[in-house]
Design an enzyme around this catalytic site. Structure first.
Site, PDB file in Angstrom:
ATOM      1  N   ARG A   1      51.046 158.097 -55.635  1.00 20.79           N
ATOM      2  CA  ARG A   1      49.802 158.348 -56.372  1.00 20.79           C
ATOM      3  C   ARG A   1      50.162 159.057 -57.670  1.00 20.79           C
ATOM      4  NH1 ARG A   1      45.820 157.059 -52.998  1.00 20.79           N
ATOM      5  NH2 ARG A   1      46.243 157.200 -50.769  1.00 20.79           N
TER       6      ARG A   1
ATOM      7  N   HIS B   1      62.549 161.650 -51.542  1.00 14.94           N
ATOM      8  CA  HIS B   1      62.829 161.099 -52.854  1.00 14.94           C
ATOM      9  C   HIS B   1      63.003 159.594 -52.764  1.00 14.94           C
ATOM     10  CE1 HIS B   1      66.930 161.744 -51.246  1.00 14.94           C
ATOM     11  NE2 HIS B   1      67.225 160.639 -51.914  1.00 14.94           N
TER      12      HIS B   1
ATOM     13  N   GLU C   1      66.560 159.870 -57.149  1.00 11.52           N
ATOM     14  CA  GLU C   1      68.005 160.042 -57.135  1.00 11.52           C
ATOM     15  C   GLU C   1      68.634 158.816 -57.785  1.00 11.52           C
ATOM     16  OE1 GLU C   1      71.508 161.156 -53.920  1.00 11.52           O
ATOM     17  OE2 GLU C   1      69.691 160.159 -53.213  1.00 11.52           O
TER      18      GLU C   1
ATOM     19  N   GLU D   1      54.696 150.815 -56.094  1.00 13.39           N
ATOM     20  CA  GLU D   1      53.256 150.636 -56.239  1.00 13.39           C
ATOM     21  C   GLU D   1      52.673 151.961 -56.726  1.00 13.39           C
ATOM     22  OE1 GLU D   1      50.100 148.900 -53.228  1.00 13.39           O
ATOM     23  OE2 GLU D   1      50.500 151.019 -52.823  1.00 13.39           O
TER      24      GLU D   1
ATOM     25  N   HIS E   1      57.797 147.538 -50.821  1.00 17.90           N
ATOM     26  CA  HIS E   1      57.414 148.510 -51.840  1.00 17.90           C
ATOM     27  C   HIS E   1      57.245 149.903 -51.244  1.00 17.90           C
ATOM     28  CE1 HIS E   1      53.056 147.555 -50.800  1.00 17.90           C
ATOM     29  NE2 HIS E   1      53.011 148.871 -50.854  1.00 17.90           N
TER      30      HIS E   1
END
Length: 131
Positions: free
Chosen positions: A10, A72, A122, A53, A6
């Site tokens: 935030r 990104h 992207e 996450e 993962h």
């Protein structure tokens, strides 16, 4: 050997972020764990085990800054032009589709979109090394 499972970002508003990732990429909540002070939400779709996450810090009112280190996230799709039209229709304001060439050959066809917290994603056409 290590396996990537993962990436964490935030976010300010859980509902807004979950809605964005569901509408844009078909990601749904795999797990949600509230704690004192924060909540973790794991998003994924049937295409891959890799998850996003979302970390929501309770009581946070100010948007997060990304500084100059954030790059990104990238995803691949079967038809980047169709996805661009779909994103536009959903009001997600994707950047124009672009092509990247190397040695006279197409290396990548893609566009960028930003999530509600300003993270860049992207969206690449499945091609070459981008599978």
């Amino acid at each position: 050997m290590a396996k990537a499972i993962h990436t964490m970002i935030r976010v300010l508003d859980e509902r807004r972020s979950v809605d964005f990732y569901r509408n844009a990429f078909g990601l749904t909540i795999a797990d949600r764990y509230p704690f004192d002070g924060f909540t973790l939400v794991y998003l994924r779709n049937p295409e891959a085990d890799f998850e996003i996450e979302l970390t929501i810090n309770h009581g946070r009112a100010e948007p997060y800054t990304h500084g100059d280190g954030y790059g990104h996230l990238a995803v691949v799709v079967g038809d980047v032009e169709a996805e661009h039209r779909r994103f536009t229709g959903l009001g997600l304001n994707p950047n124009p589709v672009k092509e990247f060439h190397r040695d006279g050959a197409l290396m990548a066809k893609f566009f960028f979109v930003q999530d509600p917290d300003g993270y860049k994603i992207e969206v690449l056409q499945k091609h070459g090394r981008y599978r």
